[in-house]
Design an enzyme around this catalytic site. Structure first.
Site, short mmCIF file in Angstrom:
data_model
loop_
_atom_site.label_atom_id
_atom_site.label_comp_id
_atom_site.label_asym_id
_atom_site.label_seq_id
_atom_site.Cartn_x
_atom_site.Cartn_y
_atom_site.Cartn_z
N ALA A 111 0.83 -1.21 0.00
CA ALA A 111 0.00 0.00 0.00
C ALA A 111 0.86 1.25 0.00
CB ALA A 111 -0.94 -0.03 1.20
N ARG A 112 1.19 1.74 1.17
CA ARG A 112 2.08 2.89 1.33
C ARG A 112 2.95 2.62 2.54
NH1 ARG A 112 1.25 4.21 -3.15
NH2 ARG A 112 0.40 6.16 -3.94
N GLU A 168 10.75 6.70 0.00
CA GLU A 168 11.26 6.10 -1.23
C GLU A 168 12.07 7.10 -2.04
OE1 GLU A 168 7.72 4.57 -3.07
OE2 GLU A 168 7.33 3.24 -1.38
N HIS A 178 8.82 -0.66 -5.06
CA HIS A 178 7.50 -0.07 -5.38
C HIS A 178 7.11 -0.36 -6.83
CE1 HIS A 178 4.54 3.47 -4.52
NE2 HIS A 178 4.00 2.58 -5.36
C1 8YV Z 1 2.55 3.33 -9.07
C2 8YV Z 1 1.09 3.77 -6.97
O1 8YV Z 1 3.77 2.67 -8.85
O2 8YV Z 1 -1.13 3.50 -7.68
C3 8YV Z 1 -0.36 4.09 -6.96
O3 8YV Z 1 -0.76 4.98 -6.19
O4 8YV Z 1 1.81 4.20 -6.13
C4 8YV Z 1 1.63 2.84 -8.00
O5 8YV Z 1 0.67 2.16 -8.69
C5 8YV Z 1 2.76 4.76 -9.29
O6 8YV Z 1 1.62 5.49 -9.31
C6 8YV Z 1 3.55 5.02 -10.55
O7 8YV Z 1 4.38 5.97 -10.23
#
Ligand code: 8YV
Length: 307
Positions: free
Chosen positions: A224-225, A254, A272
């Site tokens: 997730a985060r 990150e 990620h």
């Molecule tokens: C991607 C993400 O790696 O969906 C998200 O919020 O963090 C990931 O799917 C990202 O958006 C691409 O930079």
């Protein structure tokens, strides 16, 4: 004249080509703010978002298209106040994120990385490996039961896992009990998978108490985060044997990953990339392009964030 667009995070070449065809694209260089042109649109990643200083420096900004589902790195309150539309790439990345959660779970519990290393090092037949842990039939707790959480639950149920979840509210899902207390969920789980949105409401939700309840035989997976887990408490628990294993795709700062995690054999790390498959990144990129096109044509946005 083509509208000016600020590209904060690089995208696939074919998607950037589509953006170049429709907009004058300014590729963001760290520490430089494009203030001399009227930037009307931003394309960015979910983890990267839009630094507040950039938003403040762009008075002509009308739309932010996020190439992801996370909105935690965009100030949505300020966007709403200024009437800036925000879009995400809902739906198209759900399966990939759930797939990676399962991959991390399998890689960790079945010791895929040590097994791979043993074969490559020519030690097969010469050196043993400790027995791995069984995935099928084990108890899974899911933290956050949105689209991704539910997609993980479906996959886990195909592995005969006993799935329960903690979420903001009880969704009354068939065969999937809601547990109203995260510590209790962790205590009754072999694996805890974090699939909750980032942001202030979920910061350090998985804290020391939750990690300890998961315990020395438990596995924590995070797709997730990084901010949803207390990273310092996680590192300490792994170091001191109060948590068995971790498999992580996301981190607090990150691309910086705590050095301690890199040296631990009971940890699987990914940079990620839960949505980073060719098929999904194409679909996400197309949605970014189509949302922007809809905005500038005055049509309804395809996947707007409700502000
Ligand atoms: C991607 C993400 O790696 O969906 C998200 O919020 O963090 C990931 O799917 C990202 O958006 C691409 O930079």
């Amino acid at each position: 004249m083509k509208p000016h667009l600020l590209l904060i995070e690089p995208m696939m070449p074919e998607i950037e080509a589509a953006l170049d065809a429709a907009y004058t694209v300014h590729r963001w260089q760290k520490d430089t703010l494009p203030s001399d042109v009227p930037i009307r649109a931003i394309a960015t990643g979910g983890g990267t978002g839009v630094p507040r200083a950039i938003m403040d420096a762009l008075p002509a900004l009308e739309v932010i298209a996020i190439n992801g589902i996370g909105t935690d790195a965009v100030d949505l309150v300020e966007a709403a106040r200024r009437g800036i539309a925000v879009t995400v790439t809902r739906d198209v990345l759900t399966d990939d994120v759930a797939d990676l959660a399962m991959a991390l779970m399998l890689a960790s519990l079945r010791d895929l990385l040590p097994g791979d290393r043993l074969v490559r090092d020519g030690l097969w037949g010469k050196q043993g490996l400790p027995l791995a842990r069984k995935v099928s039939g084990s108890r899974l707790g899911i933290v956050g039961m949105g689209q991704v959480g539910q997609a993980i639950a479906r996959r886990a149920q195909a592995f005969s896992m006993q799935v329960s979840y903690f979420s903001r509210r009880n969704l009354d899902l068939p065969f999937t009990p809601f547990v109203n207390n995260l510590v209790a969920l962790a205590a009754q789980s072999d694996v805890l998978v974090v699939a909750a949105s980032g942001g202030p409401q979920s910061r350090n939700l998985v804290n020391r108490e939750v990690i300890e309840a998961l315990g020395p035989n438990g596995l924590l997976v995070n797709v997730a985060r990084g901010t949803v887990v207390d990273e310092q408490a996680l590192v300490a628990a792994l170091q001191e044997g109060r948590l068995g294993r971790a498999a992580l795709d996301v981190f607090v700062d990150e691309p910086n990953v705590p050095d301690a995690l890199k040296t631990m054999g009971n940890v699987v790390l990914q940079p990620h990339r839960a949505s980073a498959t060719l098929e999904t990144r194409q679909a996400m990129g197309r949605l970014v392009v189509d949302n922007l096109a809809a905005h500038f044509a005055g049509r309804p946005l395809l996947t707007p964030v409700a502000l």
